[in-house]
Design a protein around this motif. Sequence first.
Motif, PDB file in Angstrom:
ATOM      1  N   UNK A  17       7.335 -11.512  -5.229  1.00 31.01           N
ATOM      2  CA  UNK A  17       7.830 -11.808  -7.132  1.00 31.01           C
ATOM      3  C   UNK A  17       8.237 -10.570  -8.160  1.00 31.01           C
ATOM      4  N   UNK A  18       7.441  -9.916  -7.539  1.00 25.78           N
ATOM      5  CA  UNK A  18       7.169  -8.737  -8.959  1.00 25.78           C
ATOM      6  C   UNK A  18       8.282  -7.938  -7.714  1.00 25.78           C
ATOM      7  N   UNK A  19       8.262  -7.665  -6.960  1.00 28.64           N
ATOM      8  CA  UNK A  19       9.335  -6.407  -6.333  1.00 28.64           C
ATOM      9  C   UNK A  19      10.266  -7.041  -6.707  1.00 28.64           C
ATOM     10  N   UNK A  20      10.845  -8.511  -6.359  1.00 24.64           N
ATOM     11  CA  UNK A  20      12.345  -8.657  -7.001  1.00 24.64           C
ATOM     12  C   UNK A  20      11.405  -8.608  -8.629  1.00 24.64           C
ATOM     13  N   UNK A  21      11.697  -9.389  -8.933  1.00 20.69           N
ATOM     14  CA  UNK A  21      11.112  -9.014 -11.075  1.00 20.69           C
ATOM     15  C   UNK A  21      11.823  -7.278 -11.195  1.00 20.69           C
ATOM     16  N   UNK A  22      11.286  -6.588 -11.078  1.00 18.13           N
ATOM     17  CA  UNK A  22      11.291  -5.191 -10.922  1.00 18.13           C
ATOM     18  C   UNK A  22      12.769  -4.901 -10.751  1.00 18.13           C
ATOM     19  N   UNK A  23      13.425  -5.199  -9.186  1.00 10.22           N
ATOM     20  CA  UNK A  23      14.771  -5.197  -8.759  1.00 10.22           C
ATOM     21  C   UNK A  23      15.479  -5.175 -10.242  1.00 10.22           C
ATOM     22  N   UNK A  24      15.661  -6.548 -10.631  1.00  8.18           N
ATOM     23  CA  UNK A  24      16.077  -7.399 -11.279  1.00  8.18           C
ATOM     24  C   UNK A  24      16.317  -6.425 -12.142  1.00  8.18           C
ATOM     25  N   UNK A  25      15.256  -6.342 -13.467  1.00  7.51           N
ATOM     26  CA  UNK A  25      15.355  -5.549 -14.183  1.00  7.51           C
ATOM     27  C   UNK A  25      15.578  -3.930 -14.531  1.00  7.51           C
TER      28      UNK A  25
ATOM     29  N   UNK B 195       6.095   2.965  -0.884  1.00  3.43           N
ATOM     30  CA  UNK B 195       7.581   3.361   0.371  1.00  3.43           C
ATOM     31  C   UNK B 195       8.661   2.777  -0.629  1.00  3.43           C
ATOM     32  N   UNK B 196       8.236   1.220  -0.922  1.00  5.95           N
ATOM     33  CA  UNK B 196       8.941   0.410  -1.215  1.00  5.95           C
ATOM     34  C   UNK B 196       9.342   1.307  -2.200  1.00  5.95           C
ATOM     35  N   UNK B 197       8.653   1.719  -3.157  1.00  5.89           N
ATOM     36  CA  UNK B 197       9.326   2.251  -4.963  1.00  5.89           C
ATOM     37  C   UNK B 197      10.227   3.594  -4.662  1.00  5.89           C
ATOM     38  N   UNK B 198       9.649   4.219  -2.976  1.00 10.01           N
ATOM     39  CA  UNK B 198      10.326   5.563  -3.272  1.00 10.01           C
ATOM     40  C   UNK B 198      12.161   4.702  -2.255  1.00 10.01           C
ATOM     41  N   UNK B 199      12.104   3.555  -1.454  1.00 10.54           N
ATOM     42  CA  UNK B 199      13.354   3.358  -1.086  1.00 10.54           C
ATOM     43  C   UNK B 199      14.424   2.878  -2.183  1.00 10.54           C
TER      44      UNK B 199
END
Length: 110
Positions: A57-65, A95-99
């Motif tokens: 949920x946090x990863x999805x939120x950060x991408x949307x923001x 690694x997710x952030x880098x991607x």
Amino acid sequence: MSGYRNSYETRCAAQIGPEYAYEPVKLTYTLECSYLPDFVDVANKRIIEAKGLFDTADRRKILAVKAQHPDYSIEIWFQKPDMKISKGSKTTYSAWCDKHGIAWKQGPLR
């Protein structure tokens, strides 16, 4: 299974008339949510998010923001940047952030 995803859909299809096509369109939708960043340099539109757990949920939120507010820069400070995003994954938080082109760093240890 005749092209259906499971046996239940196959049984349903047998009772639904031929005027219904199976999965012929993809409909997009938007969920309206709000995000309260941890730390914000308001004048320079910079966000620092402090994260211990970084779940789906946090990863999805950060991408949307990031997509909807490109004028803000986001940096995530991880408690443990080498944690895996899930049990079976080889991908770490960092690694997710880098991607996804999101700045990150190891936060304070103590």
